[in-house]
Structures are given as structure tokens and as C-alpha cells.
Write a protein that holds these residues in place. Structure first.
Motif, mmCIF file in Angstrom:
data_model
loop_
_atom_site.group_PDB
_atom_site.id
_atom_site.type_symbol
_atom_site.label_atom_id
_atom_site.label_comp_id
_atom_site.label_asym_id
_atom_site.label_seq_id
_atom_site.Cartn_x
_atom_site.Cartn_y
_atom_site.Cartn_z
ATOM 1 N N LEU A 194 40.546 38.197 38.887
ATOM 2 C CA LEU A 194 39.907 38.711 40.101
ATOM 3 C C LEU A 194 38.413 38.957 39.871
ATOM 4 C CD1 LEU A 194 42.759 41.047 41.313
ATOM 5 C CD2 LEU A 194 41.694 39.250 42.675
ATOM 6 N N ARG A 195 38.080 39.551 38.721
ATOM 7 C CA ARG A 195 36.665 39.836 38.439
ATOM 8 C C ARG A 195 35.870 38.543 38.305
ATOM 9 N NH1 ARG A 195 38.070 43.086 33.629
ATOM 10 N NH2 ARG A 195 39.047 44.951 34.442
ATOM 11 N N SER A 196 36.510 37.513 37.772
ATOM 12 C CA SER A 196 35.765 36.255 37.613
ATOM 13 C C SER A 196 35.483 35.620 38.972
ATOM 14 C CB SER A 196 36.522 35.295 36.698
ATOM 15 O OG SER A 196 37.657 34.785 37.366
ATOM 16 N N LEU A 197 36.300 35.958 39.987
ATOM 17 C CA LEU A 197 36.119 35.339 41.296
ATOM 18 C C LEU A 197 34.939 35.923 42.075
ATOM 19 C CD1 LEU A 197 39.828 34.912 42.492
ATOM 20 C CD2 LEU A 197 38.305 33.211 41.489
ATOM 21 N N ASN A 198 34.408 37.040 41.629
ATOM 22 C CA ASN A 198 33.163 37.488 42.273
ATOM 23 C C ASN A 198 32.053 37.682 41.245
ATOM 24 O OD1 ASN A 198 33.684 39.896 41.070
ATOM 25 N ND2 ASN A 198 33.374 41.134 42.893
ATOM 26 N N GLY A 199 32.241 37.070 40.088
ATOM 27 C CA GLY A 199 31.169 37.062 39.091
ATOM 28 C C GLY A 199 30.975 38.372 38.344
ATOM 29 N N LEU A 200 31.947 39.301 38.458
ATOM 30 C CA LEU A 200 31.828 40.544 37.680
ATOM 31 C C LEU A 200 31.992 40.251 36.186
ATOM 32 C CD1 LEU A 200 33.671 43.310 39.716
ATOM 33 C CD2 LEU A 200 31.275 43.275 39.051
ATOM 34 N N VAL A 201 32.769 39.250 35.870
ATOM 35 C CA VAL A 201 32.745 38.685 34.518
ATOM 36 C C VAL A 201 32.428 37.200 34.682
ATOM 37 C CG1 VAL A 201 34.434 40.321 33.550
ATOM 38 C CG2 VAL A 201 35.217 38.135 34.435
ATOM 39 N N SER A 202 31.636 36.675 33.748
ATOM 40 C CA SER A 202 31.273 35.258 33.844
ATOM 41 C C SER A 202 32.270 34.432 33.055
ATOM 42 C CB SER A 202 29.884 35.005 33.264
ATOM 43 O OG SER A 202 29.058 36.101 33.494
ATOM 44 N N LEU A 203 32.633 33.319 33.642
ATOM 45 C CA LEU A 203 33.523 32.396 32.947
ATOM 46 C C LEU A 203 32.821 31.874 31.703
ATOM 47 C CD1 LEU A 203 34.769 30.354 36.032
ATOM 48 C CD2 LEU A 203 36.060 32.063 34.758
ATOM 49 N N THR A 204 33.544 31.801 30.614
ATOM 50 C CA THR A 204 32.947 31.228 29.406
ATOM 51 C C THR A 204 33.063 29.714 29.418
ATOM 52 O OG1 THR A 204 34.959 32.123 28.411
ATOM 53 C CG2 THR A 204 32.907 33.105 27.740
ATOM 54 N N GLU A 205 34.015 29.199 30.180
ATOM 55 C CA GLU A 205 34.129 27.749 30.364
ATOM 56 C C GLU A 205 34.511 27.503 31.818
ATOM 57 O OE1 GLU A 205 36.754 25.440 27.711
ATOM 58 O OE2 GLU A 205 36.463 27.118 26.333
ATOM 59 N N GLY A 206 34.085 26.364 32.341
ATOM 60 C CA GLY A 206 34.485 26.018 33.704
ATOM 61 C C GLY A 206 33.543 26.612 34.735
#
Ligand SMILES: Nc1ncnc2c1ncn2[C@@H]1O[C@H](COP(=O)(O)OP(=O)(O)O)[C@@H](O)[C@H]1O
Ligand SMILES: [Mg+2]
Length: 258
Positions: free
Chosen positions: A37-49
Motif C-alpha cells: 500500500l505504501r509503495s502505491l503512493n510513494g511512501l516507500v520507493s520501489l527498489t525495482e520496477g
């Protein structure tokens, strides 16, 4: 997604959510629901993809992130409201993404107030607009959280265990509300839950996570005992042999995680 600590929290192939779709994330504690969920609003950045959003494109850089967040409503388990402020003021904070710089220091405009009041009306709390949020019940506070997300005119709504702190009847009520407003407005919803029965009742599609990996993806009807075992471990199914499918009107105790 790997955290700076080195913890690999999520391995996900392609995941696409359509406008108006109600996607439920299921999984035990630590499965990676919040990370997703956090990756879907950029609260955590994806390390790949990459993360891509309709109208924004590939989310890269500060401007794209701002555009994404402006139309991404968030609802949290502990609602994250400011208790000493009124319901209306809390909902108005949902409008902040629409203003920049010094404008955010000025009083809210009449147009913003109308939007916020309308959002409160939609969650049935217009009468409580001027009440302090810490004087509302848990269910009402969560409805204020939903109204705040709606005031953003969201394209996407992300809800991380939005009903985990509520009693079963209130949980069903709040989830019905979230589901219905998302359907009415064509909002793509991604909602993590830990009750299989609620997932079965509301989801168009369920993604089951275990140890950061997608172990099930499909319609609620396809979530059989073996899928539940993949998500929660065989012990969960053994503990509740009659409750293995989401269609059973059964207690959720076996699937409730810390
Ligand atoms: N900020 C963080 N730093 C390091 N590891 C984290 C962080 N947040 C979560 N994790 C780890 O990532 C994994 C997934 O956690 P999380 O996404 O919170 O799962 P869930 O929401 O399903 O309980 C867990 O192993 C957790 O310990
Ligand atoms: Mg979580």
C-alpha cells in the motif's frame, strides 16, 4: 521492495488495478500488505520496477509524486485525524494537495468548505461537522477519515486495515461505506483486511500475500481452503475447518492476526 535495513518486504510481478475496482489484500502480519500500500503512493520507493498511474504516467520525480498523491486518498487503521480539531477541519486537510506554497497558510476557501461538507454528508456525518473529532465514536472517526479521503476527489483510495480497530458491526458498516462510495465514483480501491469473510463480501478481486509474495490472486469465489492455507498457513485452516471459505458466515477468529 527492499527496506534500507536489507529486509526484502515485497516481491510482486505485475499488479494492475482498474478504475472502480475493489481490490482486497489479505495476509498475516508481516506479509507485506502495508509495504504494498505504501509503495502505491510513494511512501516507500520501489527498489525495482515502476509504479504507473493513469493521468500521471510512470511516477518518477517530485512533480509526478505530488500529482499522484493529490488524487490518492489514504485511510488508516488508526485514522490519523487531529483529535482536537473539528470533523470539518480534518476533512479540509484533504484539500491541501490542491494548493501550493503560501496558499496553504490562508483560510480554506468557500469552495473547499463546500467540498468538505459534501464529503461529510456522504459518510452520514454532516450533523457532526463542527464536533471535535476526539468526541466522536471509533466508527464515526473512521468515517471522518473516509470523508477526508473523498475530499481529495481521489482516483485511487488506499486503506490499510481500515476496520481492524472496530467491532464487527461497525467494521461492516464502515467497509460498506468505503465500498459504496468507491463504486459510485469509479475510484480504484486497494484495501487490506485480515478477515476472510469481509474480503469475500466486498472484494472484486483478492490478492493474498505471504512473506512478501503473492500466493493467491483471484475472485473471492476462488479462495478455497488451499488458498487460505497458502496465505495463512495450514494451521489456520485446521483451526477452523468449517470456515475455510469466505462465504461462510463464520467467526473470523482463526484469521485474525496481531
Ligand atoms: N520500515 C521498515 N523497515 C524495515 N523493515 C520493515 C519496515 N516496515 C516493514 N518491514 C518489514 O517488511 C515486512 C512486511 O511488513 P508489512 O508490509 O508491514 O506487512 P503487513 O502490513 O502485512 O503486516 C515485514 O517483515 C516487516 O518486518
Ligand atoms: Mg500492515
Amino acid at each position: 521492495m527492499t527496506y534500507p535495513s536489507g529486509r526484502r518486504a515485497l516481491v510482486c510481478a505485475d499488479l494492475e488495478v482498474a478504475a472502480g475496482e475493489f481490490l482486497v489484500l489479505l495476509g498475516p502480519s508481516g506479509a507485506g500488505k502495508s509495504t504494498l500500500l505504501r509503495s502505491l503512493n510513494g511512501l516507500v520507493s520501489l527498489t525495482e520496477g515502476t509504479l504507473e498511474s493513469h493521468g500521471v504516467g510512470v511516477v518518477r520525480g517530485a512533480a509526478a509524486l505530488r500529482a499522484l498523491r493529490k488524487r490518492t486518498g489514504m485511510v488508516f487503521q488508526q485514522h490519523q485525524l487531529i483529535g482536537r480539531l473539528s470533523a470539518l477541519t480534518n476533512v479540509l486537510t484533504g484539500r491541501l494537495g490542491y494548493h501550493s506554497g503560501l496558499r496553504t497558510l490562508l483560510p480554506f476557501s468557500r469552495a473547499d468548505k463546500m467540498i468538505a461538507l459534501h464529503a461529510l454528508d456522504r459518510v452520514g456525518l454532516l450533523d457532526c461537522a463542527l464536533h471535535r473529532v476526539d468526541q466522536l465514536s471509533g466508527g464515526e472517526q473512521q468515517r471522518v477519515g473516509v470523508a477526508r479521503a473523498l475530499a481529495q476527489d481521489p482516483q485511487t483510495l488506499l486503506a490499510d486495515e481500515p476496520v481492524a480497530s472496530l467491532d464487527p458491526a461497525t467494521a461492516a458498516h464502515v467497509l460498506t461505506l468505503i465500498h459504496d462510495v468507491c463504486k459510485a465514483d469509479g475510484i480504484a480501491a486497494v484495501v487490506s483486511l485480515h478477515q476472510v469473510s469481509l474480503a469475500g463480501r466486498f472484494a472484486d478481486r483478492i490478492v493474498g500475500l505471504a512473506n512478501g509474495t503473492v500466493v493467491f490472486e483471484g475472485a473471492p469465489g476462488a479462495l478455497d481452503a488451499s488458498a487460505v492455507a497458502r496465505i495463512y498457513g495450514a494451521a489456520a485452516v485446521l483451526a477452523a475447518p468449517d470456515h475455510a471459505t469466505p462465504h461462510n458466515a463464520s467467526p473470523d477468529a482463526a484469521y485474525v492476526t496481531a
